[in-house]
Write a protein that holds these residues in place. Structure first.
Motif, PDB file in Angstrom:
ATOM      1  N   ALA A 276       0.829  -1.206   0.000  1.00 61.65           N
ATOM      2  CA  ALA A 276       0.000   0.000   0.000  1.00 61.65           C
ATOM      3  C   ALA A 276       0.862   1.254   0.000  1.00 61.65           C
ATOM      4  O   ALA A 276       0.597   2.199  -0.747  1.00 61.65           O
ATOM      5  CB  ALA A 276      -0.935   0.003   1.207  1.00 61.65           C
ATOM      6  N   VAL A 277       1.905   1.271   0.820  1.00 63.68           N
ATOM      7  CA  VAL A 277       2.792   2.435   0.872  1.00 63.68           C
ATOM      8  C   VAL A 277       3.469   2.636  -0.474  1.00 63.68           C
ATOM      9  O   VAL A 277       3.507   3.754  -1.002  1.00 63.68           O
ATOM     10  CB  VAL A 277       3.839   2.292   1.999  1.00 63.68           C
ATOM     11  N   LEU A 278       3.999   1.578  -1.052  1.00 59.92           N
ATOM     12  CA  LEU A 278       4.678   1.701  -2.345  1.00 59.92           C
ATOM     13  C   LEU A 278       3.723   2.182  -3.436  1.00 59.92           C
ATOM     14  O   LEU A 278       4.066   3.058  -4.234  1.00 59.92           O
ATOM     15  CB  LEU A 278       5.313   0.364  -2.739  1.00 59.92           C
ATOM     16  N   THR A 279       2.532   1.632  -3.460  1.00 56.69           N
ATOM     17  CA  THR A 279       1.535   2.036  -4.449  1.00 56.69           C
ATOM     18  C   THR A 279       1.159   3.494  -4.255  1.00 56.69           C
ATOM     19  O   THR A 279       1.074   4.263  -5.216  1.00 56.69           O
ATOM     20  CB  THR A 279       0.280   1.139  -4.352  1.00 56.69           C
ATOM     21  N   TYR A 280       0.956   3.901  -3.010  1.00 58.22           N
ATOM     22  CA  TYR A 280       0.579   5.280  -2.698  1.00 58.22           C
ATOM     23  C   TYR A 280       1.686   6.243  -3.126  1.00 58.22           C
ATOM     24  O   TYR A 280       1.427   7.263  -3.767  1.00 58.22           O
ATOM     25  CB  TYR A 280       0.295   5.401  -1.199  1.00 58.22           C
TER      26      TYR A 280
END
Length: 84
Positions: free
Chosen positions: A72-76
């Motif tokens: 989620a962090v990487l995608t965000y």
């Protein structure tokens, strides 16, 4: 996660964006709850919605929440142009 040439396309609510900003900063669940003055249940709900919008649920449902959080962090960060 399947890689594509398309830009990620998801729309987080204002509160979900606040949660993701804090997650991306590396805050713990407890720190996020204190910062936003929300309960654990509310935080879990926000994260569930975020993961759903980013289509990050694991197929095998093995409960690997740290992996979902990292994804989620990487995608965000990619969506915000802060990570290439």
């Amino acid at each position: 996660m399947v890689k594509t040439n398309r830009k990620y396309c998801f729309k987080l609510s204002n509160r979900e964006t606040q949660v993701m900003e804090l997650v991306a900063q590396g805050l713990s669940d407890k720190e996020i709850m204190e910062e936003l003055k929300i309960t654990r249940s509310t935080l879990k709900t926000h994260l569930h919605h975020i993961y759903g919008k980013m289509v990050l649920f694991l197929d095998d449902n093995d409960g690997n929440k740290p992996l979902m959080r990292v994804r989620a962090v990487l995608t965000y960060l990619k969506e915000k142009g802060r990570l290439k």
